[in-house]
Enzyme design. Structure first.
Site, PDB file in Angstrom:
ATOM      1  N   ASP A  32       0.848  -1.189   0.000  1.00 44.42           N
ATOM      2  CA  ASP A  32       0.000   0.000   0.000  1.00 44.42           C
ATOM      3  C   ASP A  32       0.886   1.243   0.000  1.00 44.42           C
ATOM      4  O   ASP A  32       1.855   1.335   0.761  1.00 44.42           O
ATOM      5  CB  ASP A  32      -0.918  -0.014   1.232  1.00 44.42           C
ATOM      6  CG  ASP A  32      -2.051   0.981   1.101  1.00 44.42           C
ATOM      7  OD1 ASP A  32      -1.779   2.186   0.921  1.00 44.42           O
ATOM      8  OD2 ASP A  32      -3.218   0.571   1.190  1.00 44.42           O
ATOM      9  N   HIS A 103     -10.221  -5.547  -3.346  1.00 39.70           N
ATOM     10  CA  HIS A 103      -8.909  -5.870  -2.789  1.00 39.70           C
ATOM     11  C   HIS A 103      -9.053  -6.210  -1.312  1.00 39.70           C
ATOM     12  O   HIS A 103      -9.988  -5.766  -0.648  1.00 39.70           O
ATOM     13  CB  HIS A 103      -7.927  -4.695  -2.950  1.00 39.70           C
ATOM     14  CG  HIS A 103      -8.452  -3.404  -2.414  1.00 39.70           C
ATOM     15  ND1 HIS A 103      -9.348  -2.619  -3.115  1.00 39.70           N
ATOM     16  CD2 HIS A 103      -8.251  -2.766  -1.230  1.00 39.70           C
ATOM     17  CE1 HIS A 103      -9.665  -1.564  -2.390  1.00 39.70           C
ATOM     18  NE2 HIS A 103      -9.016  -1.629  -1.236  1.00 39.70           N
TER      19      HIS A 103
HETATM   20  P1  5GP Z   1      -9.805   1.085   0.284  1.00 39.09           P
HETATM   21  O1  5GP Z   1     -10.159   2.224   1.186  1.00 39.09           O
HETATM   22  O2  5GP Z   1     -10.414   1.224  -1.091  1.00 39.09           O
HETATM   23  O3  5GP Z   1     -10.084  -0.262   0.911  1.00 39.09           O
HETATM   24  O4  5GP Z   1      -8.230   1.122   0.166  1.00 39.09           O
HETATM   25  C1  5GP Z   1      -7.535   1.615  -0.929  1.00 39.09           C
HETATM   26  C2  5GP Z   1      -6.072   1.561  -0.591  1.00 39.09           C
HETATM   27  O5  5GP Z   1      -5.331   1.748  -1.779  1.00 39.09           O
HETATM   28  C3  5GP Z   1      -5.635   2.674   0.379  1.00 39.09           C
HETATM   29  O6  5GP Z   1      -5.060   2.084   1.542  1.00 39.09           O
HETATM   30  C4  5GP Z   1      -4.614   3.485  -0.412  1.00 39.09           C
HETATM   31  O7  5GP Z   1      -3.520   3.918   0.358  1.00 39.09           O
HETATM   32  C5  5GP Z   1      -4.192   2.505  -1.496  1.00 39.09           C
HETATM   33  N1  5GP Z   1      -3.799   3.149  -2.741  1.00 39.09           N
HETATM   34  C6  5GP Z   1      -4.448   4.133  -3.401  1.00 39.09           C
HETATM   35  N2  5GP Z   1      -3.788   4.468  -4.528  1.00 39.09           N
HETATM   36  C7  5GP Z   1      -2.697   3.660  -4.580  1.00 39.09           C
HETATM   37  C8  5GP Z   1      -1.629   3.540  -5.509  1.00 39.09           C
HETATM   38  O8  5GP Z   1      -1.526   4.228  -6.530  1.00 39.09           O
HETATM   39  N3  5GP Z   1      -0.692   2.607  -5.238  1.00 39.09           N
HETATM   40  C9  5GP Z   1      -0.764   1.808  -4.121  1.00 39.09           C
HETATM   41  N4  5GP Z   1       0.224   0.935  -3.948  1.00 39.09           N
HETATM   42  N5  5GP Z   1      -1.740   1.910  -3.223  1.00 39.09           N
HETATM   43  C10 5GP Z   1      -2.707   2.820  -3.453  1.00 39.09           C
END
Ligand code: 5GP
Ligand code: ZN
Length: 140
Positions: A32, A103
């Site tokens: 992340d 994810h």
């Molecule tokens: P959600 O809130 O959708 O479950 O989590 C999305 C996650 O994706 C977040 O923890 C955020 O930090 C991560 N994230 C967002 N954009 C990117 C990116 O471009 N690269 C990576 N490696 N992680 C990302």
């Protein structure tokens, strides 16, 4: 969100950089970019599905196999402080989903870290629990 503007699809296509910890034909796992703790890994199917309910069972099983492998790895990996783990899987804006490509998060945890979830749990009666259980049972 379309596949074309999806940040995880761009990572899978190699159009955006990522720090990959595991990859196979169906699943990719990478760090992340804004980790809750060091070693915070995202496990993502290579096929675009918006949220968990869209994922075919076979794909979900392939995904969860990698979740299990990563969860085991963070306990022993050099540089990861891991006294416990949380598996987090968010679906829908109300449930904190920001990236609409399904994810799992594997989050290493340790005493005194900065990850906080505020919970004010309900106290339903047994009758209310039974009614709710029957509603969900009828929907499976
Ligand atoms: P959600 O809130 O959708 O479950 O989590 C999305 C996650 O994706 C977040 O923890 C955020 O930090 C991560 N994230 C967002 N954009 C990117 C990116 O471009 N690269 C990576 N490696 N992680 C990302
Ligand atoms: Zn996608």
């Amino acid at each position: 969100m379309s596949v074309h503007s999806c940040v995880f699809c761009k990572i899978i296509q190699g159009e955006l950089p990522s720090s990959i910890v595991h990859e196979n034909e169906h699943v990719i796992a990478f760090l992340d970019i804004n980790p809750i703790n060091p070693g915070h890994v995202l496990i993502v199917p290579k096929q675009h599905y918006g949220s968990l309910k869209e994922v075919p069972t076979e794909t979900a099983m392939q995904l969860f196999k990698v979740v299990l492998d990563v969860e085991k790895a963070v306990w022993v990996a050099d540089g990861v402080r891991c006294e416990g783990t949380n598996l987090l899987q968010n679906n829908g804006k109300s449930a904190w989903q920001d990236v609409f490509h399904v994810h799992f998060h594997v989050i290493p945890r340790y005493k005194g870290d900065n990850f906080k979830i505020k919970i004010e749990a309900g106290k339903p009666s047994r009758e209310e629990l039974d009614t709710m259980a029957s509603h969900i049972r009828d929907s499976i």
